[in-house]
Scaffold this active site. Sequence first.
Site, PDB file in Angstrom:
ATOM      1  N   LYS A  79       0.821  -1.221   0.000  1.00 22.73           N
ATOM      2  CA  LYS A  79       0.000   0.000   0.000  1.00 22.73           C
ATOM      3  C   LYS A  79       0.856   1.271   0.000  1.00 22.73           C
ATOM      4  O   LYS A  79       0.523   2.238  -0.677  1.00 22.73           O
ATOM      5  CB  LYS A  79      -0.948  -0.008   1.190  1.00 22.73           C
ATOM      6  CG  LYS A  79      -2.034  -1.070   1.032  1.00 22.73           C
ATOM      7  CD  LYS A  79      -3.107  -0.949   2.084  1.00 22.73           C
ATOM      8  CE  LYS A  79      -4.193  -1.985   1.814  1.00 22.73           C
ATOM      9  NZ  LYS A  79      -5.333  -1.836   2.690  1.00 22.73           N
ATOM     10  N   ASP A 115     -11.982   2.047   1.049  1.00 23.50           N
ATOM     11  CA  ASP A 115     -12.466   1.547   2.345  1.00 23.50           C
ATOM     12  C   ASP A 115     -13.428   2.523   3.017  1.00 23.50           C
ATOM     13  O   ASP A 115     -14.436   2.109   3.599  1.00 23.50           O
ATOM     14  CB  ASP A 115     -11.291   1.264   3.288  1.00 23.50           C
ATOM     15  CG  ASP A 115     -10.586  -0.030   2.943  1.00 23.50           C
ATOM     16  OD1 ASP A 115     -11.194  -0.899   2.300  1.00 23.50           O
ATOM     17  OD2 ASP A 115      -9.393  -0.169   3.327  1.00 23.50           O
TER      18      ASP A 115
END
Length: 290
Positions: A79, A115
């Site tokens: 990430k 998210d």
Amino acid sequence: MSHTLADLPLASPTIARAGVIGWPVAHSRSPLIHGYWLAQLGINGRYDRIAVRPEDISRFLADLPTSGLLGCNVTVPHKEAAFAAAERLDDIALAIGAVNTLWIEDGCLNATNTDGPGFLANLDEIVPGWSAKPAAALVLGAGGAARAVVWALRERGFAVRIANRTVERATDLARRFGPDVSAHRLDAATGLAGEASIVVNTTTLGMAGSDPLPLDMDRLRPDAIAADIVYTPLITPFLAAARARNLPTVDGLGMLLHQAVVGFSRWFGATPRVTPELRRLILDDLGEAA
Ligand code: ATR
């Protein structure tokens, strides 16, 4: 096995291709979710697991815009590399400070974080009107998932209390989001619970084999929403205790499914639906009872 872009499963140029990169990546449920939607929508596409070794990630990301892939999801440990490599970060990625979805547009590597929007879309579906009168929210945990959840709650106007075992992490996170977000020790959670209209667990506590959350559920308001981002088990001890008190509960699987909608739409140009059938498919794969 680690793939370079050249080793990806051969597909004709007419097949729209995306995937998930990670190391390891075998546990990812994303291929099941996107595969279901591709079949449902009759799209000639594929979504693969792509194992990329840490030492290969820079090269992989540099090659991505010309690889023929439409983009990918990004999971651990890539990430941070994805955040650094993205040529354009959207407002959500910048606010959260992390990305999990990449797509190619005009030859450029674009990135977002799905998210936070996934958390909101799931709550909107399960508890309609939940943010009509935003008040205080309590977030347990201060890791990557908490960043997205705090962003989401701020988007809807909640004042957020973050309680975390390592209080310094909570402090760093709170600072990122300004004066309406405060940081606390995890053992202060019970004392903070009484003023929260929503309590969200973003820690790994409650996963199979872990300790329970140190939270006295009797202190939650009688109308508080209990949300968990853990989905193994689907009903964590936290959610079970909330159910026993007849509180509205929101499990972590819904967030996983809703966050996937954003990437799919970007890559394949159609907006898929989170259906009970898809939920059942993933639950069966997880080996969970309904
Ligand atoms: P993610 O990116 O999925 O949120 P993470 O960054 O590892 O994962 O964060 C996990 C969260 O669970 C953190 O808030 C962590 O607390 P610390 O910041 O103190 O590490 C919390 N957590 C994990 N194990 C815990 C435990 N045994 N007791 C309390 N909190 C725990």
